[in-house]
Design a protein around this motif. Structure first.
Motif, PDB file in Angstrom:
ATOM      1  N   PRO A  25      14.550 -11.321 -38.574  1.00  0.00           N
ATOM      2  CA  PRO A  25      13.415 -11.335 -37.934  1.00  0.00           C
ATOM      3  C   PRO A  25      12.846  -9.740 -38.013  1.00  0.00           C
ATOM      4  N   MET A  26      14.033  -8.817 -37.982  1.00  0.00           N
ATOM      5  CA  MET A  26      13.772  -7.421 -38.236  1.00  0.00           C
ATOM      6  C   MET A  26      12.846  -7.041 -39.275  1.00  0.00           C
ATOM      7  N   TYR A  27      12.519  -7.877 -40.216  1.00  0.00           N
ATOM      8  CA  TYR A  27      11.512  -7.549 -41.299  1.00  0.00           C
ATOM      9  C   TYR A  27      10.069  -7.503 -40.813  1.00  0.00           C
ATOM     10  N   PHE A  28       9.844  -8.080 -39.780  1.00  0.00           N
ATOM     11  CA  PHE A  28       8.482  -8.443 -39.233  1.00  0.00           C
ATOM     12  C   PHE A  28       8.135  -7.459 -38.386  1.00  0.00           C
ATOM     13  N   ALA A  29       6.871  -7.137 -38.537  1.00  0.00           N
ATOM     14  CA  ALA A  29       6.399  -5.907 -37.790  1.00  0.00           C
ATOM     15  C   ALA A  29       6.143  -6.272 -36.130  1.00  0.00           C
ATOM     16  N   ARG A  30       6.670  -5.212 -35.215  1.00  0.00           N
ATOM     17  CA  ARG A  30       6.391  -5.533 -33.824  1.00  0.00           C
ATOM     18  C   ARG A  30       6.009  -3.828 -33.559  1.00  0.00           C
ATOM     19  N   ASN A  31       4.826  -4.090 -32.718  1.00  0.00           N
ATOM     20  CA  ASN A  31       4.270  -2.724 -32.393  1.00  0.00           C
ATOM     21  C   ASN A  31       4.074  -1.907 -33.352  1.00  0.00           C
ATOM     22  N   GLY A  32       3.448  -2.363 -34.703  1.00  0.00           N
ATOM     23  CA  GLY A  32       2.967  -1.421 -35.712  1.00  0.00           C
ATOM     24  C   GLY A  32       4.322  -0.791 -36.634  1.00  0.00           C
ATOM     25  N   LYS A  33       5.357  -1.371 -36.366  1.00  0.00           N
ATOM     26  CA  LYS A  33       6.578  -0.947 -37.082  1.00  0.00           C
ATOM     27  C   LYS A  33       7.505  -2.176 -37.735  1.00  0.00           C
ATOM     28  N   ARG A  34       7.932  -2.048 -39.048  1.00  0.00           N
ATOM     29  CA  ARG A  34       8.855  -3.022 -39.482  1.00  0.00           C
ATOM     30  C   ARG A  34      10.028  -2.400 -40.210  1.00  0.00           C
ATOM     31  N   TYR A  35      10.960  -2.830 -40.461  1.00  0.00           N
ATOM     32  CA  TYR A  35      11.909  -2.565 -41.582  1.00  0.00           C
ATOM     33  C   TYR A  35      11.542  -3.054 -42.785  1.00  0.00           C
ATOM     34  N   ARG A  36      11.753  -2.446 -43.774  1.00  0.00           N
ATOM     35  CA  ARG A  36      11.481  -2.949 -44.995  1.00  0.00           C
ATOM     36  C   ARG A  36      12.724  -3.114 -45.884  1.00  0.00           C
ATOM     37  N   SER A  37      13.791  -2.344 -45.584  1.00  0.00           N
ATOM     38  CA  SER A  37      15.349  -2.446 -45.957  1.00  0.00           C
ATOM     39  C   SER A  37      16.138  -2.120 -44.727  1.00  0.00           C
ATOM     40  N   LEU A  38      17.200  -3.073 -44.955  1.00  0.00           N
ATOM     41  CA  LEU A  38      18.204  -3.269 -43.782  1.00  0.00           C
ATOM     42  C   LEU A  38      19.440  -2.608 -44.139  1.00  0.00           C
ATOM     43  N   GLY A  39      20.006  -1.463 -43.280  1.00  0.00           N
ATOM     44  CA  GLY A  39      21.237  -1.017 -43.483  1.00  0.00           C
ATOM     45  C   GLY A  39      21.866  -0.883 -42.300  1.00  0.00           C
TER      46      GLY A  39
END
Lengths: 402, 266
Positions: free
Chosen positions: B200-214
């Motif tokens: 779920p970190m890929y989905f935006a919350r408060n106008g921010k999202r992760y596009r690539s995870l590390g």
């Protein structure tokens, strides 16, 4: 439609720059990338080049030449392009072939100020051998010759003659400058005398037609799925239907397609390109090729091929491994028929004792039984690589002697 | 759009080739969108059951949500999960402040190296893509590594048609890249079509999202309102921002990624 395009030509004639230009003018460059490259160019004391969108190795930047092939994608008006950049230097022919082997279409880049050079001819020979039928020529660096029509015409006449010797007729020629952006993605205002299309316009007209071919299914493996034996592999040509009577070669096994399986589903039929599993209730092996009983694959132990060598040398009598589709066999160079100049396509000698790196030849191969097809008929089964500790050469099948 | 069926067919073909050609392959899983999609493709290629171990490199710096996602998928899909850690370096307290190059090499590359030695894997299946990074665009589908883990990018094998070079001498391994030809957009289109799970970190919350995870210290968000898969697909159709813009190790210096990869980084 997705089109695979390879950009070929002599070193420093502007292949990478041309692709960089296509990406830049089509707005495909990501934010910050231009600044990143500007910074890099400053750091390395180089002039900003569109080529640096492609050349990602530090050695490529330092040496100002492409070393290995790169794949990029971008969208035109009609088609989606997978564009392959290849090195134009003789020592990297291996990388050039790697990049060109999947192409539907080739664009030959010839610099107007240099004309035909060694790799212009060799790359044309190789794309011809790879069976790439659609070809366009960009006469590049027109800015370096004052955008003069007579230079374009002169280059066009000479290149057209070279192409004709490989059987390429009526090839479109485009005068352009990748560096300045003329006639690549945008029309040029600096060559009023040219009324023809830009490169992207000719590419957007490309269509790839696939004529119907007999069924060839290559076996990769056999898996146990729910206690059922499933033969997995890919359809290289034709169509496979449930209930078809088939034969596998060279094992000679016959059977009926009881089921076509994919994960969580069954199919009534499958097409070219499909990776599937089939249930036949017979034991078959990796490397077997399956076809319909009416138009079966025929195993052979000898065939005539045209091959290019990337390894050091190959002599008549040498033994090595040959791979075609998923089949690996040991083979012997029975006879080197003709040595071919890979720069001009001319026959350099009959029955030479050996060929060397970057040379091509027609070769008679004696092999353990395998299925090959004439490259002109079923290309997927008409191409092979030669292996000696590593992949050292590649070729296509000219004639089979069944 | 590239035809998802073509992409899937090609990837399945490559996975089956790798499984047939190598004695002991393993697949690398970061729990990110690409490698999770690839695990799904492994399930499809092998009719539900992935027939080789799945390696997760744990640097100790991953986001908490990544561990949770990992464990739930591992259970649900019955994965043979192998956790690779460089315990020594972790004990010494190696971290991003030692320099990103150093940190990535120790906690990822070295951890993987140890894992390979311990388990004797001869092929590593990885979900890198050409369009992620210029240096990855130079890769082969089957890419050999020497015994020191090094990538000899100056002399890569001839790889024509689908004849991948699978010869490995002792103590070396081959990297297999079955989704090399996929773009970021294709991955999301495929996630949408197949309804595969995503962190779920890929989905935006408060106008921010992760596009690539590390790893948490070196991964930042992008500005985005995309809070569903459909919205992500739409965003990617128009965006001009690079996928790995939020990944610090790529940007430390010019050619850091090349140097990392030459030493055996993914």
């Amino acid at each position: 439609m997705n089109i695979n395009v390879v950009i070929v030509g002599h070193v420093d004639h502007g292949k990478s720059t041309l692709i960089g230009r296509l990406l830049y003018d089509s707005d495909s460059i990501k934010e910050g990338r231009v600044e990143e490259i500007q910074k890099l160019a400053e750091e390395y004391k180089k002039r900003f080049e569109f080529a640096y969108f492609l050349d990602s190795f530090d050695d490529e930047l330092k040496e100002e030449r492409t070393i290995d092939t790169t794949g990029v994608m971008f969208k035109g008006e009609k088609n989606l392009y997978s564009i392959t950049d290849v090195p134009g230097h003789k020592e990297f022919i291996k990388n050039m072939l790697t990049g060109a082997s999947h192409a539907d279409v080739a664009v030959l880049v010839v610099a107007a100020d240099e004309g035909i050079q060694e790799q212009t001819g060799r790359h044309t020979f190789l794309i011809h051998m790879l069976g790439i039928k659609q070809l366009f020529v960009v006469v590049n660096k027109m800015d370096a010759v004052g955008y003069r029509e007579e230079v374009f015409q002169d280059t066009r006449d000479k290149v057209a003659q070279l192409l004709a010797s490989f059987g390429y007729q009526d090839v479109p020629f485009i005068p352009g400058s990748a560096m300045e952006g003329d006639n690549i993605y945008k029309s040029s205002v600096r060559m009023e005398w040219y009324k023809g299309p830009t490169l992207i316009e000719v590419l957007d007209e490309v269509e790839i037609s696939k004529e119907p071919k007999p069924l060839r299914f290559v076996v990769q493996d056999t898996y146990k799925v729910d206690s059922e034996s499933v033969v997995v592999g890919r359809i290289e040509s034709g169509t496979l239907r449930k209930g078809d009577s088939v034969v596998f070669q060279p094992s000679g096994v016959r059977g009926k397609i009881r089921n076509i399986r994919v994960f969580q589903s069954e199919l009534q039929q499958a097409e070219r390109g499909d990776s599937i599993g089939i249930v036949v209730d017979r034991e078959v092996k990796r490397g077997d090729v399956c076809g319909l009983v009416e138009a079966p694959p025929i195993p052979t132990e000898e065939f005539l091929g045209e091959a290019v060598l990337l390894g050091k040398s190959l002599r008549a009598g040498d033994r090595l491994e040959l791979r075609c589709a998923t089949r690996r066999v040991s083979c012997q160079i029975k006879e080197i028929r003709e040595k071919i100049n890979s720069e001009t396509g001319e026959v350099m000698g009959r029955h030479p004792a050996e060929i060397n790196e970057n040379e091509a030849a027609t070769i008679l191969f004696a092999t353990a039984p395998l299925v090959v097809e004439k490259f002109s008929e079923i290309p997927e089964l008409g191409r092979f690589v030669l292996v000696k500790d590593k992949n050292i050469g590649a070729g296509v099948v000219l004639e089979t002697t069944n | 759009m590239l035809d998802l069926k073509d992409l899937e067919n090609q990837t399945i073909y490559i996975l089956r080739e790798a499984y047939a050609e190598f004695k002991r392959p393993a697949v690398l899983w970061s729990t990110g969108k690409d490698s999770t999609t690839m695990l799904w493709l492994c399930k499809k290629a092998f009719f539900g059951k992935i027939p080789f171990p799945v390696i997760h490199i744990d640097t100790g710096y991953k986001f908490k949500q990544m561990y949770g996602f990992r464990d739930s998928i591992a259970r649900e899909w019955g994965l043979d999960l192998v956790i690779a850690k460089n315990q020594e370096a972790m004990k010494e307290g190696v971290g991003p402040r030692d320099g990103k190059f150093e940190c990535c090499t120790k906690l990822k590359t070295e951890a993987l190296k140890k894992c390979l030695e311990e388990n004797g894997f001869d092929a590593l299946i990885l979900a890198i893509r050409r369009d992620e990074h210029g240096i990855r665009a130079k890769e082969r589908y089957f890419s050999p590594r020497d015994e020191d883990f090094k990538w000899n990018y100056k002399d890569q094998p001839l790889e024509m048609w689908d004849q991948y070079q699978s010869i490995t001498e002792d103590k070396t391994h081959t990297r297999v890249h079955p989704i090399l030809h996929w773009r970021e957009l294709d991955v999301w289109e495929y996630v949408k079509q197949e309804k595969t799970p995503v962190n779920p970190m890929y989905f935006a919350r408060n106008g921010k999202r992760y596009r690539s995870l590390g790893c948490e210290p070196c991964t930042s968000t992008i500005d985005s309102e995309a809070s569903t898969i459909d919205e992500i697909v739409e965003e990617l159709r128009v965006t001009r921002i690079a996928e790995r813009s939020g990944r610090a190790q790529d940007k430390e210096k010019a050619f850091t990624m090349q140097k990392l990869r030459a030493l055996g980084y993914m």
